[in-house]
Scaffold this motif. Structure first.
Motif, PDB file in Angstrom:
ATOM      1  N   PRO A   1       2.860  50.030 -17.799  1.00  0.00           N
ATOM      2  CA  PRO A   1       2.799  50.474 -19.191  1.00  0.00           C
ATOM      3  C   PRO A   1       1.838  49.639 -20.043  1.00  0.00           C
ATOM      4  N   GLY A   2       1.261  48.623 -19.455  1.00  0.00           N
ATOM      5  CA  GLY A   2       0.274  47.812 -20.192  1.00  0.00           C
ATOM      6  C   GLY A   2       0.857  46.501 -20.672  1.00  0.00           C
ATOM      7  N   ALA A   3      -0.016  45.514 -20.795  1.00  0.00           N
ATOM      8  CA  ALA A   3       0.430  44.172 -21.179  1.00  0.00           C
ATOM      9  C   ALA A   3       1.056  44.175 -22.575  1.00  0.00           C
TER      10      ALA A   3
ATOM     11  N   TYR B   1       2.917  46.438 -23.870  1.00  0.00           N
ATOM     12  CA  TYR B   1       4.010  47.414 -23.961  1.00  0.00           C
ATOM     13  C   TYR B   1       5.203  46.924 -24.795  1.00  0.00           C
ATOM     14  N   GLY B   2       5.601  45.676 -24.580  1.00  0.00           N
ATOM     15  CA  GLY B   2       6.740  45.134 -25.334  1.00  0.00           C
ATOM     16  C   GLY B   2       6.518  45.229 -26.834  1.00  0.00           C
ATOM     17  N   ARG B   3       5.290  44.932 -27.247  1.00  0.00           N
ATOM     18  CA  ARG B   3       4.955  44.996 -28.678  1.00  0.00           C
ATOM     19  C   ARG B   3       4.999  46.442 -29.190  1.00  0.00           C
TER      20      ARG B   3
ATOM     21  N   VAL C   1       6.892  48.827 -27.976  1.00  0.00           N
ATOM     22  CA  VAL C   1       8.300  49.229 -28.075  1.00  0.00           C
ATOM     23  C   VAL C   1       8.889  48.698 -29.384  1.00  0.00           C
ATOM     24  N   TRP C   2       8.582  47.446 -29.680  1.00  0.00           N
ATOM     25  CA  TRP C   2       9.099  46.851 -30.915  1.00  0.00           C
ATOM     26  C   TRP C   2       8.606  47.628 -32.146  1.00  0.00           C
TER      27      TRP C   2
ATOM     28  N   GLU D   1       7.818  50.694 -32.326  1.00  0.00           N
ATOM     29  CA  GLU D   1       8.511  51.989 -32.404  1.00  0.00           C
ATOM     30  C   GLU D   1       9.927  51.852 -32.942  1.00  0.00           C
ATOM     31  N   ILE D   2      10.628  50.820 -32.482  1.00  0.00           N
ATOM     32  CA  ILE D   2      12.058  50.752 -32.825  1.00  0.00           C
ATOM     33  C   ILE D   2      12.348  49.958 -34.096  1.00  0.00           C
ATOM     34  N   ALA D   3      11.450  49.052 -34.461  1.00  0.00           N
ATOM     35  CA  ALA D   3      11.736  48.175 -35.616  1.00  0.00           C
ATOM     36  C   ALA D   3      12.136  48.946 -36.878  1.00  0.00           C
ATOM     37  N   PRO D   4      11.423  50.040 -37.234  1.00  0.00           N
ATOM     38  CA  PRO D   4      11.818  50.747 -38.468  1.00  0.00           C
ATOM     39  C   PRO D   4      13.178  51.429 -38.351  1.00  0.00           C
ATOM     40  N   ARG D   5      13.650  51.619 -37.117  1.00  0.00           N
ATOM     41  CA  ARG D   5      14.919  52.322 -36.929  1.00  0.00           C
ATOM     42  C   ARG D   5      16.106  51.362 -36.790  1.00  0.00           C
ATOM     43  N   LEU D   6      15.843  50.073 -36.822  1.00  0.00           N
ATOM     44  CA  LEU D   6      16.944  49.122 -36.694  1.00  0.00           C
ATOM     45  C   LEU D   6      17.619  48.908 -38.040  1.00  0.00           C
ATOM     46  N   ALA D   7      18.922  48.792 -38.008  1.00  0.00           N
ATOM     47  CA  ALA D   7      19.653  48.490 -39.233  1.00  0.00           C
ATOM     48  C   ALA D   7      19.324  47.049 -39.643  1.00  0.00           C
TER      49      ALA D   7
ATOM     50  N   ARG E   1      15.817  39.193 -37.433  1.00  0.00           N
ATOM     51  CA  ARG E   1      15.351  40.346 -36.643  1.00  0.00           C
ATOM     52  C   ARG E   1      14.202  39.989 -35.706  1.00  0.00           C
TER      53      ARG E   1
ATOM     54  N   VAL F   1      13.080  42.135 -27.013  1.00  0.00           N
ATOM     55  CA  VAL F   1      12.455  43.427 -26.696  1.00  0.00           C
ATOM     56  C   VAL F   1      11.168  43.197 -25.908  1.00  0.00           C
ATOM     57  N   GLU F   2      10.352  42.295 -26.400  1.00  0.00           N
ATOM     58  CA  GLU F   2       9.067  42.057 -25.736  1.00  0.00           C
ATOM     59  C   GLU F   2       9.260  41.459 -24.349  1.00  0.00           C
TER      60      GLU F   2
ATOM     61  N   SER G   1      11.084  44.532 -21.975  1.00  0.00           N
ATOM     62  CA  SER G   1      10.609  45.927 -21.980  1.00  0.00           C
ATOM     63  C   SER G   1      10.055  46.387 -20.639  1.00  0.00           C
ATOM     64  N   HIS G   2       9.266  45.520 -19.998  1.00  0.00           N
ATOM     65  CA  HIS G   2       8.641  45.937 -18.734  1.00  0.00           C
ATOM     66  C   HIS G   2       9.679  46.220 -17.651  1.00  0.00           C
TER      67      HIS G   2
ATOM     68  N   ARG H   1       7.171  59.320 -16.990  1.00  0.00           N
ATOM     69  CA  ARG H   1       6.835  58.282 -17.958  1.00  0.00           C
ATOM     70  C   ARG H   1       7.410  58.557 -19.352  1.00  0.00           C
TER      71      ARG H   1
END
Lengths: 114, 218
Positions: free
Chosen positions: A55-57, A59-61, A63-64, A66-72, B30, B37-38, B41-42, B55
């Motif tokens: 998914p690329g180096a 990827y973790g960032r 994901v964050w 994407e989800i950060a605005p949805r976290l309470a 937070r 997460v980082e 994630s992988h 995917r």
């Protein structure tokens, strides 16, 4: 000599066999079971070649992001699990049943004469 | 120690320890959750991809797992391993996703073409010592299709058990927890999965003995 069952060989190969030493001893002595094990291993080795996309180096960032605005604001506390809608609904249902049973009992009860 | 130094030390400690990052997240930081997460994630993506087979679904599973993880973080408390915990959440959600996909596919009544990566990831193309002959390439692509089909034919429980045990090396107790079954039932599910895969794929797979006989063993 009793040969190993397929179940035992698969369990051994997947590291979940209970009688590991017995199976290992048998495999070292029995050519037929070794050949059977080799066939199982060949299939598993082929499956191991199925690729998983990278998914690329970053990827973790991603994901964050994407989800950060949805976290309470605050993560859930353990006691909040008791206030989940399905649990509240279940508790409400139980209370309603108890109340209904009580009311029904009051209505249908015949006065006892002394 | 200066305030800045303390802050740097704290960030470093969070970066090193999952437990501390969980603690800091629960205290309202937070950014500490971002580290988790980082970091994970992988590996969660790998699990999700192997379970769902595509995917798009895998990415959805990853996001949902971390969202649910955050919502339930208070229940995690100081339990052993955040990675294992979020894995379990991801596996559970992946099972839901697979069920949903099956329903959607059943409604469409046509098998879904999985959007696996293109041939650039094919194992045969990663062999550097020799260019694949058209025959080898065809065989490899055919085998890959058969493997994908065989995996797709497993039940959700079988696929979950196989992925978690064979590829991710999870313990039987952990698998049993995800499948909501006993340990012996989980073990049996691993066995059934391997048995089904074996019977579906053996005709397409060359054993070492065959390779030796043919003189094609590398």
């Amino acid at each position: 000599m009793r040969h190993m069952r397929e179940e035992e060989l698969i369990a051994y190969r997947e590291g979940v066999a209970e009688r590991r030493a017995v199976i290992a001893d048998h495999l070292s002595a029995c050519e037929k079971c070794r050949a059977e094990m080799e066939r199982i291993e060949a299939v598993l080795a082929a499956l191991d070649t199925l690729p998983v996309p990278d998914p690329g180096a970053d990827y973790g960032r991603q994901v964050w992001k994407e989800i950060a605005p949805r976290l309470a604001e605050q993560p859930g506390r353990w006691w909040q699990a008791w206030f989940e809608p399905r649990r509240l609904a279940a508790a409400g249902g139980i209370v309603a049943l108890i109340v209904a049973a009580f009311v029904a009992g009051r209505i249908t009860a015949t006065p006892s004469g002394c | 120690m200066t305030r800045m130094q303390q802050s740097v030390d704290s960030a470093q400690a969070i970066a090193e320890s999952d437990a501390l990052a969980v603690e800091r997240t629960l205290a309202g930081d937070r950014d500490a959750y971002r580290v988790l997460v980082e970091r994970h994630s992988h590996s969660v993506f790998r699990l999700a991809y192997r379970m769902t087979g595509n995917r798009h679904d895998a990415e959805e599973v990853v996001q949902e797992a971390f969202l649910r993880g955050y919502q339930k973080l208070g229940q995690f408390a100081a339990r052993a391993n955040f990675g294992t915990w979020v894995y379990r959440i991801a596996a559970n959600y992946a099972i839901d996703r697979m069920r949903q996909r099956q329903k959607e596919n059943a409604l469409r009544e046509t098998p879904r073409v999985e959007d696996r990566e293109g041939t650039e990831n094919d194992p045969v193309n990663r062999v550097q010592d020799e260019a694949p002959t058209p025959e080898r390439l065809t065989q490899s692509l055919e085998l890959r299709k058969q493997m994908e089909r065989a995996l797709a034919a497993l039940s959700e429980a079988e696929r979950t058990a196989f992925v978690m045990r064979h590829w991710e090396g999870c313990g039987i107790e952990e698998i049993a927890g995800v499948l909501k079954s006993s340990s012996s039932a989980a073990k049996n599910t691993v066995f059934r999965a391997v048995q089904k895969l074996r019977h579906a794929l053996q005709p397409f797979v060359e054993t070492k003995a065959q390779a030796r006989a043919m003189g094609t063993e590398s």
